[in-house]
Design a protein around this motif. Structure first.
Motif, PDB file in Angstrom:
ATOM      1  N   ARG A 218       0.745  -1.302  -0.116  1.00  0.00           N
ATOM      2  CA  ARG A 218      -0.016   0.144  -0.030  1.00  0.00           C
ATOM      3  C   ARG A 218       0.702   1.318   0.009  1.00  0.00           C
ATOM      4  O   ARG A 218       0.470   2.395  -0.172  1.00  0.00           O
ATOM      5  CB  ARG A 218      -1.015   0.134   1.177  1.00  0.00           C
ATOM      6  CG  ARG A 218      -1.988  -1.023   1.290  1.00  0.00           C
ATOM      7  CD  ARG A 218      -2.842  -1.062   2.506  1.00  0.00           C
ATOM      8  NE  ARG A 218      -3.733  -2.312   2.694  1.00  0.00           N
ATOM      9  CZ  ARG A 218      -4.357  -2.697   3.649  1.00  0.00           C
ATOM     10  NH1 ARG A 218      -4.410  -1.765   4.483  1.00  0.00           N
ATOM     11  NH2 ARG A 218      -4.931  -3.638   3.561  1.00  0.00           N
ATOM     12  N   LEU A 365      -6.380  -8.770   1.865  1.00  0.00           N
ATOM     13  CA  LEU A 365      -5.715  -8.833   0.332  1.00  0.00           C
ATOM     14  C   LEU A 365      -6.795  -8.178  -0.561  1.00  0.00           C
ATOM     15  O   LEU A 365      -6.190  -7.283  -1.570  1.00  0.00           O
ATOM     16  CB  LEU A 365      -5.750 -10.264   0.021  1.00  0.00           C
ATOM     17  CG  LEU A 365      -5.030 -10.714  -1.493  1.00  0.00           C
ATOM     18  CD1 LEU A 365      -3.855 -10.200  -1.652  1.00  0.00           C
ATOM     19  CD2 LEU A 365      -5.516 -12.150  -1.681  1.00  0.00           C
ATOM     20  N   VAL A 366      -8.119  -8.224  -0.423  1.00  0.00           N
ATOM     21  CA  VAL A 366      -9.128  -7.487  -0.978  1.00  0.00           C
ATOM     22  C   VAL A 366      -8.872  -6.008  -1.033  1.00  0.00           C
ATOM     23  O   VAL A 366      -8.935  -5.480  -2.215  1.00  0.00           O
ATOM     24  CB  VAL A 366     -10.361  -7.733  -0.680  1.00  0.00           C
ATOM     25  CG1 VAL A 366     -11.535  -7.016  -1.358  1.00  0.00           C
ATOM     26  CG2 VAL A 366     -10.861  -9.465  -0.883  1.00  0.00           C
ATOM     27  N   THR A 368      -5.985  -4.435  -0.552  1.00  0.00           N
ATOM     28  CA  THR A 368      -4.840  -3.872  -1.201  1.00  0.00           C
ATOM     29  C   THR A 368      -5.250  -4.045  -2.733  1.00  0.00           C
ATOM     30  O   THR A 368      -4.640  -3.062  -3.664  1.00  0.00           O
ATOM     31  CB  THR A 368      -3.915  -4.963  -0.768  1.00  0.00           C
ATOM     32  OG1 THR A 368      -3.428  -4.813   0.490  1.00  0.00           O
ATOM     33  CG2 THR A 368      -2.491  -4.441  -1.728  1.00  0.00           C
ATOM     34  N   ILE A 369      -5.877  -5.001  -3.305  1.00  0.00           N
ATOM     35  CA  ILE A 369      -6.216  -5.102  -4.627  1.00  0.00           C
ATOM     36  C   ILE A 369      -7.139  -3.823  -5.146  1.00  0.00           C
ATOM     37  O   ILE A 369      -6.641  -3.412  -6.113  1.00  0.00           O
ATOM     38  CB  ILE A 369      -6.815  -6.453  -4.899  1.00  0.00           C
ATOM     39  CG1 ILE A 369      -5.892  -7.597  -4.723  1.00  0.00           C
ATOM     40  CG2 ILE A 369      -7.361  -6.555  -6.398  1.00  0.00           C
ATOM     41  CD1 ILE A 369      -6.377  -9.013  -4.819  1.00  0.00           C
ATOM     42  N   VAL A 370      -8.126  -3.842  -4.270  1.00  0.00           N
ATOM     43  CA  VAL A 370      -9.037  -2.664  -4.784  1.00  0.00           C
ATOM     44  C   VAL A 370      -8.153  -1.432  -4.709  1.00  0.00           C
ATOM     45  O   VAL A 370      -8.313  -0.610  -5.584  1.00  0.00           O
ATOM     46  CB  VAL A 370     -10.186  -2.526  -4.013  1.00  0.00           C
ATOM     47  CG1 VAL A 370     -11.017  -1.536  -4.049  1.00  0.00           C
ATOM     48  CG2 VAL A 370     -11.056  -3.773  -4.120  1.00  0.00           C
ATOM     49  N   SER A 373      -5.734  -0.915  -7.519  1.00  0.00           N
ATOM     50  CA  SER A 373      -6.230  -1.081  -9.001  1.00  0.00           C
ATOM     51  C   SER A 373      -7.017   0.193  -9.272  1.00  0.00           C
ATOM     52  O   SER A 373      -7.223   0.528 -10.305  1.00  0.00           O
ATOM     53  CB  SER A 373      -6.777  -2.434  -9.021  1.00  0.00           C
ATOM     54  OG  SER A 373      -8.124  -2.366  -8.269  1.00  0.00           O
ATOM     55  N   ALA A 402     -11.571   0.573  -0.943  1.00  0.00           N
ATOM     56  CA  ALA A 402     -11.065  -0.705  -0.365  1.00  0.00           C
ATOM     57  C   ALA A 402     -11.512  -0.854   0.826  1.00  0.00           C
ATOM     58  O   ALA A 402     -11.580  -2.085   1.086  1.00  0.00           O
ATOM     59  CB  ALA A 402      -9.620  -0.205  -0.529  1.00  0.00           C
TER      60      ALA A 402
END
Length: 505
Positions: A218, A365-366, A368-370, A373, A402
């Motif tokens: 992040r 994890l969700v 960080t991805i959101v 991205s 996020a």
């Protein structure tokens, strides 16, 4: 006893809020620009290089709860193995900017190494005390807050030199860690050896790697802001400083986690959740309704841009409330699900499959991805819409999406725990008081106008006044409406009076 410990945690949290904000403001306003860059670099180095502590920080509390203590010698041996990775990461990180640090390069390296060693010790002691002696765990937090207050006049006496500021960041962590280590020694147990501990940490490591450790990525937000809006990095740092008071909840969240691991008492969850919500919302309301006094305190040079920073501050406040809620629910899910420690067998990797523990780390994890991205598209969107601080707003909105995604992902698996967060009770205890407080405070804001000055004394007084106005209105309305809040306030008052009375005897 539990109530006393919890009220101590509340007081410690409030003290942490005040000390953190005071220390960071003093540093931000007084340290030379070059020193501020070095301090940022030191903090970034430590945050990046201590990534392995996420692994032992996940395993050690659970081992302590299982074994009714921790083999401190074995824990230190295992931590040393992971620290070697940290040392390599530190040297590699600093070598890339070694020449830019000039004469301070070696000093930054030494302080980083010492701070990281202390972080590993702190991970061990926190894991022990949050399970075995939460009173001492809270006192450790109080000592850290007091240390922050003490180092400010020391740095002032030394003339706000870069060396003094850098060393202060180490002693703020070292002094409470030393106290905690001494307290932890009594909970040393001679069960299992270094090899067994190492196997268990490795077996459990894949879970925090997906959650806490992945959070290190992040930090790429600063890189994205630097690429698409380099001039806004200084504003991003101001936002970072303004977010510091929201970190107060760590102590209480860890107390809840430790109590759930040791005793498994679901009845404490709602009470702790309400405390965290109330204090976080109080801070958020004070910041968003009186943004000028806080911005002027942190960075007087940008007080003419307050109107441009209102939206970023509102996004920061909402993010911080949701972030603390996410952190609390994460610890509750991990505290309730004790499948890895209830059997007293060695921890194996497969034990976490289909567990609440795994699910809550997948939520990280969700997040960080959101976060990563959506950040660049949102930055570009707000740039095209003509916002001045488009990069900062884009990053904050990305973080908000996020947080919402991670919270929603966690709620999927809450199951019977959802009943603890009773929506009807929450309406009376939290939603209604917050709504009425916002209405009253907006009316007050239109009447009270602060004239902003560069003087740090006047700025501090204005912040105190704004904070007290918010405190009296918000908690006054909450006490009138909610019986649960009245009970919490009365317990807190009795605890304070009891502490004062005891100290006079």
């Amino acid at each position: 006893m539990a109530r006393g410990t919890r009220m101590m945690a509340v007081l410690a949290s409030l003290l942490a809020l005040l000390s953190s904000f005071t220390y960071n403001i003093a540093i931000t306003r007084k340290i030379p620009t070059a020193g501020l860059g070095l301090l940022s670099l030191l903090n970034a180095t430590i945050a990046f290089s201590t990534l392995p502590t996420a692994l032992i920080g996940f395993a050690y509390p659970r081992l302590t709860a299982r074994d009714n203590g921790l083999n401190i010698t074995a824990a230190i041996n295992v931590s040393t193995i992971f620290y070697l990775i940290t040392l390599v990461l530190t040297i590699a990180y600093l070598m890339g900017v070694w020449t830019k640090m000039g004469a301070y390069a070696f000093l930054v390296l030494i302080i980083a190494i010492l701070s990281e060693i202390t972080s590993y010790i702190q991970t061990i002691t926190n894991s022990i005390l949050m399970i075995k002696n939460r009173g001492r765990f809270i006192i450790t937090s109080i000592i850290q807050s007091i240390t922050k207050f003490i180092v400010i006049p020391v740095i002032l006496f030394l003339g706000w030199t870069v060396q003094a500021v850098l060393w202060s960041s180490f002693f703020i962590v070292f002094i409470p860690s030393l106290y905690a280590f001494i307290c932890s020694l009594r909970y040393h147990v001679n069960v299992y050896n270094t090899r067994r501990y190492f196997r268990e940490v490795i077996s459990a490591s894949w879970v925090p790697l997906m959650g806490y450790a992945i959070n290190s990525f992040r930090s790429l937000d600063a890189m994205f802001i630097g690429i698409f809006g380099y001039a806004q990095l200084s504003t991003w740092y101001v936002i970072f400083i303004l977010s510091k008071p929201f970190g107060y909840s760590n102590t209480l969240v860890n107390v809840t986690y430790g109590e759930l691991l040791e005793r498994g008492r679901p009845n404490i969850i709602y009470r702790d959740f309400l405390i965290i919500l109330l204090i976080t919302t109080y801070v958020a309301l004070s910041l968003t309704l009186f943004p000028g006094v806080y911005i002027n305190l942190v960075r007087p040079s940008i007080r003419n841009e307050i109107s441009l920073l209102v939206l970023p501050i509102v996004l920061l406040a909402i993010n911080s409330v949701l972030g603390n809620v996410n952190q609390f629910i994460s610890n509750v899910m991990q505290g309730i699900d004790k499948r890895d420690i209830e059997s007293n067998h060695e921890i194996r990797p497969g034990i976490y499959l289909r567990s609440l523990i795994l699910h809550t780390h997948l939520a990280e994890l969700v997040f960080t991805i959101v976060y990563l991205s959506t950040m660049v598209p949102l930055i570009l969107l707000f740039r095209d819409l003509g916002f001045t601080y488009y990069a900062v707003i884009g990053a904050l909105l990305s973080s908000l999406l996020a947080n919402i995604s991670a919270l929603g992902f966690r709620f999927i698996r809450l199951g019977s725990i959802k009943s603890i967060f009773n929506g009807r009770v929450m309406l009376l205890d939290y939603a209604l008081p917050s709504l009425l407080s916002i209405i009253v405070l907006i009316l007050i804001v239109h009447v009270i106008r602060f004239t902003l000055y560069t003087s740090i004394i006047i700025s501090l007084v204005q912040v105190v006044i704004a904070s007290l106005i918010t405190l009296v209105i918000y908690f006054g309305i909450a006490v009138i409406i909610s019986r649960n809040v009245r009970d919490l306030v009365m317990i807190l008052i009795r605890k304070i009076i009891g502490t004062i009375t005891a100290s006079q005897l």
